[in-house]
Design a protein around this motif. Sequence first.
Motif, PDB file in Angstrom:
ATOM      1  N   ARG A 117      -0.411   5.910  -0.579  1.00 15.77           N
ATOM      2  CA  ARG A 117      -1.222   4.706  -0.465  1.00 15.77           C
ATOM      3  C   ARG A 117      -2.127   4.585  -1.692  1.00 15.77           C
ATOM      4  O   ARG A 117      -2.632   5.559  -2.216  1.00 15.77           O
ATOM      5  CB  ARG A 117      -2.069   4.788   0.795  1.00 15.77           C
ATOM      6  CG  ARG A 117      -2.891   3.547   1.023  1.00 15.77           C
ATOM      7  CD  ARG A 117      -3.677   3.608   2.297  1.00 15.77           C
ATOM      8  NE  ARG A 117      -2.814   4.048   3.352  1.00 15.77           N
ATOM      9  CZ  ARG A 117      -3.222   4.818   4.342  1.00 15.77           C
ATOM     10  NH1 ARG A 117      -4.434   5.214   4.446  1.00 15.77           N
ATOM     11  NH2 ARG A 117      -2.397   5.197   5.270  1.00 15.77           N
ATOM     12  N   SER A 149       0.230  -4.871   4.051  1.00 12.64           N
ATOM     13  CA  SER A 149       1.431  -5.689   4.278  1.00 12.64           C
ATOM     14  C   SER A 149       1.397  -6.340   5.662  1.00 12.64           C
ATOM     15  O   SER A 149       2.116  -7.297   5.918  1.00 12.64           O
ATOM     16  CB  SER A 149       2.695  -4.834   4.126  1.00 12.64           C
ATOM     17  OG  SER A 149       2.690  -3.757   5.051  1.00 12.64           O
ATOM     18  N   ASP A 178      -5.549   0.419   0.369  1.00 13.70           N
ATOM     19  CA  ASP A 178      -5.110  -0.941   0.680  1.00 13.70           C
ATOM     20  C   ASP A 178      -4.719  -1.091   2.152  1.00 13.70           C
ATOM     21  O   ASP A 178      -3.965  -1.979   2.520  1.00 13.70           O
ATOM     22  CB  ASP A 178      -3.975  -1.373  -0.238  1.00 13.70           C
ATOM     23  CG  ASP A 178      -2.766  -0.462  -0.159  1.00 13.70           C
ATOM     24  OD1 ASP A 178      -2.822   0.558   0.550  1.00 13.70           O
ATOM     25  OD2 ASP A 178      -1.757  -0.763  -0.814  1.00 13.70           O
TER      26      ASP A 178
END
Length: 110
Positions: A2, A93, A50
Amino acid sequence: MRNEFPTPEAMAEFKRLSRLLLGDGVVAGNMFGAESLKFDGRAIACLSGDAMAFKLGRGAPEHEAALAVDGAELFDPSGMGRPFKDWVSVPASALGNWEGLAKAALLAAE
């Protein structure tokens, strides 16, 4: 692996959620070395790279639903294989899921 820093989109969504939940007693702060949302002094969500992690409560339907999101996993802030079992980390996402999960984390904390 990540991304260590949030994407501009992830940071913008975190800030939007902070403003949205502010009237519900939520404050933005810092916990786990990351931007966090707190209720009554306790973290309910935090931005981790994120991804956004949410404290939903192990065994709760919202916890199970969050884990079913593609790329979601138990939140392991140390990265040492010791995840927090009440927390689920949901990747950027699946940013569209964050608002509902933040609201569920707030309800779980009340």
